[in-house]
Design a protein around this motif. Structure first.
Motif, mmCIF file in Angstrom:
data_model
loop_
_atom_site.group_PDB
_atom_site.id
_atom_site.type_symbol
_atom_site.label_atom_id
_atom_site.label_comp_id
_atom_site.label_asym_id
_atom_site.label_seq_id
_atom_site.Cartn_x
_atom_site.Cartn_y
_atom_site.Cartn_z
ATOM 1 N N ALA A 74 -64.865 68.184 -43.319
ATOM 2 C CA ALA A 74 -63.539 67.926 -42.734
ATOM 3 C C ALA A 74 -62.473 67.952 -43.834
ATOM 4 O O ALA A 74 -62.748 67.621 -44.995
ATOM 5 C CB ALA A 74 -63.522 66.575 -42.032
ATOM 6 N N LYS A 75 -61.293 68.366 -43.459
ATOM 7 C CA LYS A 75 -60.178 68.381 -44.414
ATOM 8 C C LYS A 75 -58.953 67.775 -43.746
ATOM 9 O O LYS A 75 -58.602 68.142 -42.625
ATOM 10 C CB LYS A 75 -59.875 69.801 -44.881
ATOM 11 N N THR A 76 -58.311 66.847 -44.470
ATOM 12 C CA THR A 76 -57.142 66.154 -43.956
ATOM 13 C C THR A 76 -55.921 66.469 -44.807
ATOM 14 O O THR A 76 -56.015 66.485 -46.043
ATOM 15 C CB THR A 76 -57.368 64.622 -43.939
ATOM 16 N N ILE A 77 -54.804 66.700 -44.154
ATOM 17 C CA ILE A 77 -53.507 66.848 -44.808
ATOM 18 C C ILE A 77 -52.648 65.678 -44.323
ATOM 19 O O ILE A 77 -52.432 65.521 -43.114
ATOM 20 C CB ILE A 77 -52.813 68.177 -44.437
ATOM 21 N N ALA A 78 -52.195 64.837 -45.254
ATOM 22 C CA ALA A 78 -51.316 63.707 -44.922
ATOM 23 C C ALA A 78 -49.853 64.167 -44.992
ATOM 24 O O ALA A 78 -49.554 65.210 -45.583
ATOM 25 C CB ALA A 78 -51.558 62.564 -45.901
ATOM 26 N N PRO A 79 -48.925 63.387 -44.408
ATOM 27 C CA PRO A 79 -47.515 63.794 -44.414
ATOM 28 C C PRO A 79 -46.895 63.949 -45.799
ATOM 29 O O PRO A 79 -45.842 64.558 -45.929
ATOM 30 C CB PRO A 79 -46.816 62.674 -43.647
ATOM 31 N N VAL A 80 -47.549 63.433 -46.832
ATOM 32 C CA VAL A 80 -47.001 63.551 -48.192
ATOM 33 C C VAL A 80 -47.725 64.606 -49.016
ATOM 34 O O VAL A 80 -47.369 64.844 -50.167
ATOM 35 C CB VAL A 80 -47.066 62.191 -48.930
ATOM 36 N N ASP A 81 -48.754 65.250 -48.437
ATOM 37 C CA ASP A 81 -49.567 66.219 -49.171
ATOM 38 C C ASP A 81 -48.951 67.618 -49.158
ATOM 39 O O ASP A 81 -48.194 67.970 -48.250
ATOM 40 C CB ASP A 81 -50.971 66.319 -48.555
ATOM 41 N N ALA A 82 -49.356 68.411 -50.150
ATOM 42 C CA ALA A 82 -49.030 69.842 -50.118
ATOM 43 C C ALA A 82 -49.702 70.418 -48.881
ATOM 44 O O ALA A 82 -50.794 70.005 -48.509
ATOM 45 C CB ALA A 82 -49.538 70.522 -51.381
ATOM 46 N N GLY A 83 -49.058 71.326 -48.226
ATOM 47 C CA GLY A 83 -49.602 71.930 -47.016
ATOM 48 C C GLY A 83 -49.109 71.299 -45.731
ATOM 49 O O GLY A 83 -49.396 71.791 -44.643
ATOM 50 N N VAL A 84 -48.388 70.191 -45.850
ATOM 51 C CA VAL A 84 -47.882 69.510 -44.649
ATOM 52 C C VAL A 84 -46.915 70.426 -43.906
ATOM 53 O O VAL A 84 -46.166 71.189 -44.510
ATOM 54 C CB VAL A 84 -47.221 68.159 -45.017
ATOM 55 N N GLY A 85 -46.962 70.375 -42.574
ATOM 56 C CA GLY A 85 -46.022 71.137 -41.756
ATOM 57 C C GLY A 85 -44.686 70.418 -41.688
ATOM 58 O O GLY A 85 -44.618 69.193 -41.832
ATOM 59 N N SER A 86 -43.608 71.176 -41.489
ATOM 60 C CA SER A 86 -42.292 70.518 -41.464
ATOM 61 C C SER A 86 -41.348 71.172 -40.458
ATOM 62 O O SER A 86 -41.496 72.341 -40.099
ATOM 63 C CB SER A 86 -41.657 70.536 -42.851
ATOM 64 N N PHE A 87 -40.406 70.365 -40.014
ATOM 65 C CA PHE A 87 -39.326 70.784 -39.126
ATOM 66 C C PHE A 87 -38.025 70.195 -39.666
ATOM 67 O O PHE A 87 -38.027 69.119 -40.266
ATOM 68 C CB PHE A 87 -39.523 70.238 -37.707
ATOM 69 N N GLY A 88 -36.921 70.871 -39.427
ATOM 70 C CA GLY A 88 -35.601 70.363 -39.780
ATOM 71 C C GLY A 88 -34.780 70.156 -38.517
ATOM 72 O O GLY A 88 -34.828 70.977 -37.592
ATOM 73 N N ILE A 89 -34.043 69.057 -38.469
ATOM 74 C CA ILE A 89 -33.211 68.729 -37.313
ATOM 75 C C ILE A 89 -31.783 68.523 -37.798
ATOM 76 O O ILE A 89 -31.562 67.859 -38.816
ATOM 77 C CB ILE A 89 -33.698 67.432 -36.630
ATOM 78 N N VAL A 90 -30.820 69.063 -37.077
ATOM 79 C CA VAL A 90 -29.407 68.859 -37.374
ATOM 80 C C VAL A 90 -28.718 68.486 -36.068
ATOM 81 O O VAL A 90 -28.984 69.075 -35.017
ATOM 82 C CB VAL A 90 -28.760 70.129 -37.981
ATOM 83 N N GLY A 91 -27.829 67.484 -36.144
ATOM 84 C CA GLY A 91 -27.108 67.041 -34.960
ATOM 85 C C GLY A 91 -25.934 66.160 -35.328
ATOM 86 O O GLY A 91 -25.417 66.216 -36.450
ATOM 87 N N GLU A 92 -25.548 65.301 -34.406
ATOM 88 C CA GLU A 92 -24.394 64.418 -34.560
ATOM 89 C C GLU A 92 -24.716 63.291 -35.547
ATOM 90 O O GLU A 92 -25.802 62.697 -35.495
ATOM 91 C CB GLU A 92 -24.007 63.840 -33.194
#
Length: 165
Positions: free
Chosen positions: A57-75
């Motif tokens: 098994a292989k785990t990627i944490a939110p702080v690891d290299a390889g983490v997926g990302s999204f950007g949000i812009v709004g008010e």
């Protein structure tokens, strides 16, 4: 006598009617609305597990290299909900599948410096930092001991909405 009474009653009604209309008043107000900046969500980096060995098994944490990302812009400072909806339970390579899971704490939001982890299987409510917010998603793949070799993939969708607060 009866016709005099009827004439008198009609005269009184005619005299009273204009007075009743004169006692009425009205006013107008405007209905206004200020439509704010629409939200935009952009895909950043894919969740990339890289090379994975059968049976490991292989785990990627939110702080690891390889983490997926999204950007949000709004008010500025607006409250939003983050919803991954139905996350995939497997990645595919042709007819072959690879189990993937997203345990609690495998997602985060923030500005990249002071991120807050959350459960991607639940709807998260937070505020934009200024006009923006970054969202990160990790997870775990669990290949079988006899997992067929191949390039596996699947889609992760993030839905963001204003709460109105």
């Amino acid at each position: 006598m009866r016709s005099n009474r009827l004439t008198l009653a009609l005269a009184l009604v005619a005299i009273a009617a204009p007075g009743a209309l004169a006692a009425q008043a009205n006013a107008n107000i405007q209905a206004t609305a200020n439509v704010l900046t629409p939200l935009t969500v952009t895909a950043g980096n894919p969740l990339a597990f890289g090379d994975v060995f059968p049976g490991v098994a292989k785990t990627i944490a939110p702080v690891d290299a390889g983490v997926g990302s999204f950007g949000i812009v709004g008010e500025t400072g607006a409250e939003v909900t983050l919803n991954f909806g139905t996350l995939p339970t497997q990645l595919s390579s042709g007819a072959n599948t690879l189990p993937i899971s997203f345990p609690s704490g495998s997602a985060a939001h923030g500005d990249g410096a002071a991120d807050v982890t959350f459960d991607p299987n639940s709807v998260e409510t937070t505020n934009l930092i200024g006009t923006a917010l970054s969202v990160f998603i990790g997870g775990t793949v669990t290949p079988a001991v006899a997992q067929p070799a191949g390039a596996y993939s699947g889609n992760i969708t993030l839905t963001v909405a204003y709460t109105g607060n």
